[in-house]
Structures are given as structure tokens and as C-alpha cells.
Motif scaffolding. Structure first.
Motif, PDB file in Angstrom:
ATOM      1  N   PHE A 101       0.828  -1.204   0.000  1.00 25.49           N
ATOM      2  CA  PHE A 101       0.000   0.000   0.000  1.00 25.49           C
ATOM      3  C   PHE A 101       0.862   1.253   0.000  1.00 25.49           C
ATOM      4  CE2 PHE A 101      -1.899   3.372   2.606  1.00 25.49           C
ATOM      5  CZ  PHE A 101      -2.997   3.693   1.815  1.00 25.49           C
ATOM      6  N   GLN A 102       1.907   1.277   0.817  1.00 19.98           N
ATOM      7  CA  GLN A 102       2.770   2.441   0.882  1.00 19.98           C
ATOM      8  C   GLN A 102       3.478   2.697  -0.448  1.00 19.98           C
ATOM      9  OE1 GLN A 102       2.941   4.678   3.197  1.00 19.98           O
ATOM     10  NE2 GLN A 102       1.604   3.607   4.621  1.00 19.98           N
ATOM     11  N   ALA A 103       3.901   1.624  -1.111  1.00 21.94           N
ATOM     12  CA  ALA A 103       4.598   1.771  -2.390  1.00 21.94           C
ATOM     13  C   ALA A 103       3.704   2.457  -3.412  1.00 21.94           C
ATOM     14  CB  ALA A 103       5.054   0.411  -2.904  1.00 21.94           C
ATOM     15  N   TRP A 104       2.440   2.033  -3.499  1.00 19.18           N
ATOM     16  CA  TRP A 104       1.544   2.632  -4.486  1.00 19.18           C
ATOM     17  C   TRP A 104       1.030   3.992  -4.031  1.00 19.18           C
ATOM     18  CZ3 TRP A 104       1.766   1.174  -9.205  1.00 19.18           C
ATOM     19  CH2 TRP A 104       2.170  -0.136  -9.499  1.00 19.18           C
ATOM     20  N   ARG A 105       1.016   4.226  -2.733  1.00  9.52           N
ATOM     21  CA  ARG A 105       0.668   5.557  -2.236  1.00  9.52           C
ATOM     22  C   ARG A 105       1.711   6.579  -2.674  1.00  9.52           C
ATOM     23  NH1 ARG A 105       1.777   7.996   2.927  1.00  9.52           N
ATOM     24  NH2 ARG A 105       0.293   9.673   3.401  1.00  9.52           N
ATOM     25  N   VAL A 106       2.969   6.234  -2.508  1.00 11.13           N
ATOM     26  CA  VAL A 106       4.049   7.124  -2.948  1.00 11.13           C
ATOM     27  C   VAL A 106       3.994   7.315  -4.455  1.00 11.13           C
ATOM     28  CG1 VAL A 106       6.555   7.351  -3.162  1.00 11.13           C
ATOM     29  CG2 VAL A 106       5.548   6.579  -1.004  1.00 11.13           C
ATOM     30  N   THR A 107       3.704   6.229  -5.184  1.00 14.60           N
ATOM     31  CA  THR A 107       3.598   6.319  -6.639  1.00 14.60           C
ATOM     32  C   THR A 107       2.476   7.261  -7.048  1.00 14.60           C
ATOM     33  OG1 THR A 107       4.421   4.052  -6.845  1.00 14.60           O
ATOM     34  CG2 THR A 107       3.298   4.983  -8.751  1.00 14.60           C
ATOM     35  N   GLY A 108       1.353   7.198  -6.338  1.00 14.64           N
ATOM     36  CA  GLY A 108       0.247   8.100  -6.646  1.00 14.64           C
ATOM     37  C   GLY A 108       0.594   9.553  -6.398  1.00 14.64           C
ATOM     38  N   ILE A 109       1.262   9.825  -5.286  1.00 15.45           N
ATOM     39  CA  ILE A 109       1.679  11.199  -4.983  1.00 15.45           C
ATOM     40  C   ILE A 109       2.647  11.704  -6.048  1.00 15.45           C
ATOM     41  CG2 ILE A 109       2.939  12.638  -3.343  1.00 15.45           C
ATOM     42  CD1 ILE A 109       1.820  10.835  -1.123  1.00 15.45           C
ATOM     43  N   HIS A 110       3.615  10.858  -6.400  1.00 12.92           N
ATOM     44  CA  HIS A 110       4.566  11.242  -7.449  1.00 12.92           C
ATOM     45  C   HIS A 110       3.841  11.484  -8.767  1.00 12.92           C
ATOM     46  CE1 HIS A 110       8.569  10.268  -9.705  1.00 12.92           C
ATOM     47  NE2 HIS A 110       8.153  11.506  -9.902  1.00 12.92           N
ATOM     48  N   GLY A 111       2.837  10.673  -9.061  1.00 11.77           N
ATOM     49  CA  GLY A 111       2.079  10.849 -10.300  1.00 11.77           C
ATOM     50  C   GLY A 111       1.339  12.175 -10.340  1.00 11.77           C
ATOM     51  N   VAL A 112       0.775  12.582  -9.214  1.00 10.78           N
ATOM     52  CA  VAL A 112       0.078  13.872  -9.159  1.00 10.78           C
ATOM     53  C   VAL A 112       1.065  15.019  -9.395  1.00 10.78           C
ATOM     54  CG1 VAL A 112      -1.177  15.463  -7.650  1.00 10.78           C
ATOM     55  CG2 VAL A 112      -1.771  13.030  -7.678  1.00 10.78           C
ATOM     56  N   ILE A 113       2.246  14.917  -8.764  1.00 12.11           N
ATOM     57  CA  ILE A 113       3.261  15.959  -8.965  1.00 12.11           C
ATOM     58  C   ILE A 113       3.689  16.025 -10.429  1.00 12.11           C
ATOM     59  CG2 ILE A 113       5.613  16.654  -8.383  1.00 12.11           C
ATOM     60  CD1 ILE A 113       5.144  15.408  -5.620  1.00 12.11           C
TER      61      ILE A 113
END
Length: 202
Positions: free
Chosen positions: A153-165
Motif C-alpha cells: 500500500f505504501q509503495a503505491w501511495r508514494v507512486t500516486g503522490i509522485h504521479g500527481v506531482i
């Protein structure tokens, strides 16, 4: 033990990288340098084997195993880009090659660059998730694998944040600053003339 192995692998990564670049550009031994650089993935294999053995010996799945999976995933997603960047600078500094161009700063070119970096993060999260799922299957006890699933979950959470940026560079592209006009600056001259009488009155 896992944290120690992660530190060893990180140190080994930079040692092999420095040795490979030194052999390629300082010692003029390109094949040896390439061989040293190709040894980089072996560090991740060693870390993976040690993690599997640790779980096999009955170690309780914890954040250290999740961190090991994320480390391997990050190396898979971004390691090549790091090596390529440093290789370009070493070639310029020691091999006489042109200075490598930096990332674009403005417009769609910058958006594409940020998108490519984000895809590396997607690869990192995917690799880490596969390893964590494999570790969960390897343990075979759902009551003990909660920490491993939390890292997914944490891995894809970080990926989502990076994607928004990264998406902000596409939706709100940075524009290059306009160059000042070099035709005499008439506007500024007129402004100065307008201000002259005011100063005189004071």
C-alpha cells in the motif's frame, strides 16, 4: 540482518559504480568497466536471497523485509537512470565527451521528462509489490504477512503522490521567461521622463 544487508548493498552499489567508471575512463579499460557495472544487479539478487533465507528460517515478517523489497524495486526503476547520468558526467569530465544536457526546464519537454521519471517509480512499485506478494506466499500464513501487505500500500501511495506531482507539469506547464527587449528599452525611457517632473517638484 536485513537492514545491514541493505546498507551493504547500497555501499556496494556506489563502490561498483565508482570502480566501473574509473576503469572505463581513467584506466581506459572499457570492457572491465562495463563488466563492473553489469555486476550491479547481483547486489539485489544477494539481498533477495538473504531476505528469502531469513523468512525461511522463521523470521517474523516485518518492516525490514518490506524495506528490502522497496530497495530492490527502486533500483530496478531508477538505478539505470542514475548510472546513465553519472556515466555521462564521467565521460565529459574524463573522456572529453560533451557536457550532458540537463533535464528540460519548460513546456511539454519538461512534462515528458517528469512522466518518464514517474514511470520509473511505477516500475519500482510493481517490482516491490511482486516481491512482497511472493514473500507473503512464501510465508504462507496470512496472520503474519500484514506488514508485507502494508508496504505494498505504501509503495503505491508514494507512486500516486509522485504521479500527481508529475501531472502538474502537464496541466500547468512551466513557461520560459520572456527575454527583455533589446531595442533601446523605449518603455523604460518614457517612464523615466514621466517621473522627472515629479522629482523636480519635490
Amino acid at each position: 540482518m536485513i537492514v545491514t544487508m541493505i546498507v551493504i548493498c547500497e555501499v556496494g552499489f556506489w563502490v561498483l559504480l565508482a570502480a566501473g567508471l574509473a576503469a572505463r575512463y581513467l584506466l581506459r579499460m572499457p570492457r572491465t568497466g562495463a563488466a563492473l557495472l553489469l555486476c550491479e544487479p547481483l547486489l539485489e539478487v544477494v539481498l533477495l536471497v538473504v531476505t528469502a533465507i531469513d523468512l525461511r528460517n522463521g523470521a517474523e515478517p516485518s518492516w525490514t523485509h518490506g524495506l528490502a523489497a522497496l530497495y530492490i524495486g527502486y533500483t530496478a526503476g531508477h538505478g539505470h537512470r542514475t548510472v546513465k547520468w553519472l556515466d555521462g558526467h564521467a565521460a565529459h569530465r574524463f573522456g572529453g565527451a560533451p557536457r550532458p544536457a540537463g533535464p528540460p526546464e519548460y513546456g511539454m519537454a519538461r512534462a515528458r521528462h517528469e512522466g518518464a521519471v514517474w514511470l520509473g517509480t511505477v516500475v519500482a512499485a510493481a517490482v516491490a509489490s511482486v516481491l512482497l506478494l511472493a514473500a507473503s506466499w512464501y510465508v504462507g500464513d496470512a496472520s503474519r504477512t500484514g506488514p508485507l501487505h502494508a508496504w505494498i500500500f505504501q509503495a503505491w501511495r508514494v507512486t500516486g503522490i509522485h504521479g500527481v506531482i508529475a501531472l502538474t507539469y502537464l496541466v500547468f506547464p512551466r513557461r520560459a521567461p520572456k527575454r527583455a527587449e533589446r531595442d533601446g528599452g523605449g518603455g523604460e525611457g518614457e517612464a523615466r521622463e514621466d517621473r522627472e517632473p515629479v522629482r523636480a517638484e519635490r
